[in-house]
Design a protein around this motif. Structure first.
Motif, PDB file in Angstrom:
ATOM      1  N   LYS A  12      -2.086  -9.107   8.659  1.00 54.31           N
ATOM      2  CA  LYS A  12      -3.302  -8.280   8.568  1.00 54.31           C
ATOM      3  C   LYS A  12      -2.930  -6.819   8.319  1.00 54.31           C
ATOM      4  O   LYS A  12      -3.573  -6.129   7.522  1.00 54.31           O
ATOM      5  CB  LYS A  12      -4.127  -8.377   9.861  1.00 54.31           C
ATOM      6  N   ALA A  13      -1.904  -6.341   9.007  1.00 52.98           N
ATOM      7  CA  ALA A  13      -1.449  -4.961   8.827  1.00 52.98           C
ATOM      8  C   ALA A  13      -0.958  -4.749   7.398  1.00 52.98           C
ATOM      9  O   ALA A  13      -1.271  -3.740   6.764  1.00 52.98           O
ATOM     10  CB  ALA A  13      -0.347  -4.633   9.831  1.00 52.98           C
ATOM     11  N   LEU A  14      -0.184  -5.702   6.883  1.00 54.29           N
ATOM     12  CA  LEU A  14       0.328  -5.581   5.522  1.00 54.29           C
ATOM     13  C   LEU A  14      -0.819  -5.623   4.511  1.00 54.29           C
ATOM     14  O   LEU A  14      -0.792  -4.900   3.513  1.00 54.29           O
ATOM     15  CB  LEU A  14       1.357  -6.675   5.223  1.00 54.29           C
ATOM     16  N   ALA A  15      -1.826  -6.435   4.789  1.00 56.82           N
ATOM     17  CA  ALA A  15      -2.988  -6.504   3.896  1.00 56.82           C
ATOM     18  C   ALA A  15      -3.727  -5.166   3.866  1.00 56.82           C
ATOM     19  O   ALA A  15      -4.283  -4.776   2.834  1.00 56.82           O
ATOM     20  CB  ALA A  15      -3.927  -7.623   4.346  1.00 56.82           C
ATOM     21  N   GLU A  16      -3.715  -4.458   5.004  1.00 57.14           N
ATOM     22  CA  GLU A  16      -4.378  -3.146   5.066  1.00 57.14           C
ATOM     23  C   GLU A  16      -3.640  -2.107   4.229  1.00 57.14           C
ATOM     24  O   GLU A  16      -4.251  -1.276   3.563  1.00 57.14           O
ATOM     25  CB  GLU A  16      -4.475  -2.686   6.524  1.00 57.14           C
ATOM     26  N   ILE A  17      -2.315  -2.150   4.259  1.00 56.70           N
ATOM     27  CA  ILE A  17      -1.537  -1.122   3.565  1.00 56.70           C
ATOM     28  C   ILE A  17      -1.227  -1.489   2.114  1.00 56.70           C
ATOM     29  O   ILE A  17      -0.965  -0.623   1.290  1.00 56.70           O
ATOM     30  CB  ILE A  17      -0.243  -0.799   4.349  1.00 56.70           C
ATOM     31  N   ARG A  18      -1.312  -2.767   1.777  1.00 58.15           N
ATOM     32  CA  ARG A  18      -0.950  -3.237   0.430  1.00 58.15           C
ATOM     33  C   ARG A  18      -1.699  -2.508  -0.692  1.00 58.15           C
ATOM     34  O   ARG A  18      -1.070  -2.141  -1.696  1.00 58.15           O
ATOM     35  CB  ARG A  18      -1.163  -4.746   0.345  1.00 58.15           C
ATOM     36  N   PRO A  19      -3.023  -2.260  -0.584  1.00 54.79           N
ATOM     37  CA  PRO A  19      -3.716  -1.562  -1.694  1.00 54.79           C
ATOM     38  C   PRO A  19      -3.129  -0.181  -2.007  1.00 54.79           C
ATOM     39  O   PRO A  19      -3.106   0.225  -3.173  1.00 54.79           O
ATOM     40  CB  PRO A  19      -5.156  -1.433  -1.195  1.00 54.79           C
ATOM     41  N   PHE A  20      -2.630   0.515  -0.997  1.00 55.46           N
ATOM     42  CA  PHE A  20      -2.023   1.828  -1.221  1.00 55.46           C
ATOM     43  C   PHE A  20      -0.719   1.684  -2.004  1.00 55.46           C
ATOM     44  O   PHE A  20      -0.423   2.477  -2.891  1.00 55.46           O
ATOM     45  CB  PHE A  20      -1.780   2.547   0.105  1.00 55.46           C
ATOM     46  N   LEU A  21       0.055   0.666  -1.667  1.00 55.02           N
ATOM     47  CA  LEU A  21       1.315   0.428  -2.381  1.00 55.02           C
ATOM     48  C   LEU A  21       1.046  -0.032  -3.804  1.00 55.02           C
ATOM     49  O   LEU A  21       1.703   0.410  -4.747  1.00 55.02           O
ATOM     50  CB  LEU A  21       2.159  -0.613  -1.638  1.00 55.02           C
ATOM     51  N   GLU A  22       0.046  -0.909  -3.962  1.00 54.75           N
ATOM     52  CA  GLU A  22      -0.285  -1.423  -5.287  1.00 54.75           C
ATOM     53  C   GLU A  22      -0.783  -0.318  -6.211  1.00 54.75           C
ATOM     54  O   GLU A  22      -0.527  -0.351  -7.416  1.00 54.75           O
ATOM     55  CB  GLU A  22      -1.318  -2.543  -5.177  1.00 54.75           C
ATOM     56  N   SER A  23      -1.474   0.666  -5.639  1.00 55.74           N
ATOM     57  CA  SER A  23      -1.987   1.764  -6.466  1.00 55.74           C
ATOM     58  C   SER A  23      -0.850   2.580  -7.081  1.00 55.74           C
ATOM     59  O   SER A  23      -1.033   3.254  -8.087  1.00 55.74           O
ATOM     60  CB  SER A  23      -2.922   2.668  -5.661  1.00 55.74           C
ATOM     61  N   ASP A  24       0.342   2.497  -6.483  1.00 50.26           N
ATOM     62  CA  ASP A  24       1.522   3.189  -7.008  1.00 50.26           C
ATOM     63  C   ASP A  24       2.458   2.224  -7.738  1.00 50.26           C
ATOM     64  O   ASP A  24       3.611   2.555  -8.012  1.00 50.26           O
ATOM     65  CB  ASP A  24       2.284   3.883  -5.869  1.00 50.26           C
ATOM     66  N   GLY A  25       2.000   1.004  -7.977  1.00 54.77           N
ATOM     67  CA  GLY A  25       2.808   0.032  -8.700  1.00 54.77           C
ATOM     68  C   GLY A  25       3.782  -0.746  -7.842  1.00 54.77           C
ATOM     69  O   GLY A  25       4.715  -1.364  -8.345  1.00 54.77           O
ATOM     70  N   GLY A  26       3.580  -0.730  -6.532  1.00 54.68           N
ATOM     71  CA  GLY A  26       4.482  -1.438  -5.633  1.00 54.68           C
ATOM     72  C   GLY A  26       3.773  -2.533  -4.865  1.00 54.68           C
ATOM     73  O   GLY A  26       2.599  -2.832  -5.091  1.00 54.68           O
ATOM     74  N   ASN A  27       4.495  -3.123  -3.937  1.00 49.42           N
ATOM     75  CA  ASN A  27       3.941  -4.165  -3.071  1.00 49.42           C
ATOM     76  C   ASN A  27       4.883  -4.338  -1.893  1.00 49.42           C
ATOM     77  O   ASN A  27       5.938  -3.704  -1.828  1.00 49.42           O
ATOM     78  CB  ASN A  27       3.767  -5.481  -3.829  1.00 49.42           C
ATOM     79  N   ILE A  28       4.494  -5.212  -0.971  1.00 51.31           N
ATOM     80  CA  ILE A  28       5.323  -5.474   0.207  1.00 51.31           C
ATOM     81  C   ILE A  28       5.126  -6.922   0.627  1.00 51.31           C
ATOM     82  O   ILE A  28       4.024  -7.459   0.522  1.00 51.31           O
ATOM     83  CB  ILE A  28       4.970  -4.494   1.360  1.00 51.31           C
TER      84      ILE A  28
END
Length: 79
Positions: A12-28
């Protein structure tokens, strides 16, 4: 909290932060949780070579995971 509940909360925590990473072309991705205290993740895409990924990991990812799972002591990026 059981190990399964802990994993769900970390996801759930990773799902919360994932959009921020994706907006910069990344993921986790979640790799593993050791002893219900240490989370191993893998930064992907643009996050791999990013010069601020350690700051992102500590200030963003670790803080968010601890919000969902306070017993987590450390978040580590495995390459």
């Amino acid at each position: 909290m059981t190990s399964e509940e802990l994993k769900i909360n970390v996801e759930k925590a990773l799902a919360e932060i994932r959009p921020f990473l994706e907006s910069d072309g990344g993921n986790i991705s979640l790799i593993s949780i050791e002893d219900d205290r240490k989370v191993n993740v893998q930064l992907e895409g643009a996050c791999v070579g990013c010069s601020v990924n350690q700051m992102t990991l500590k200030s963003g990812v670790e803080m968010t995971i601890k919000k969902y799972a306070p017993q987590i002591e450390e978040v580590v990026n495995v390459e």
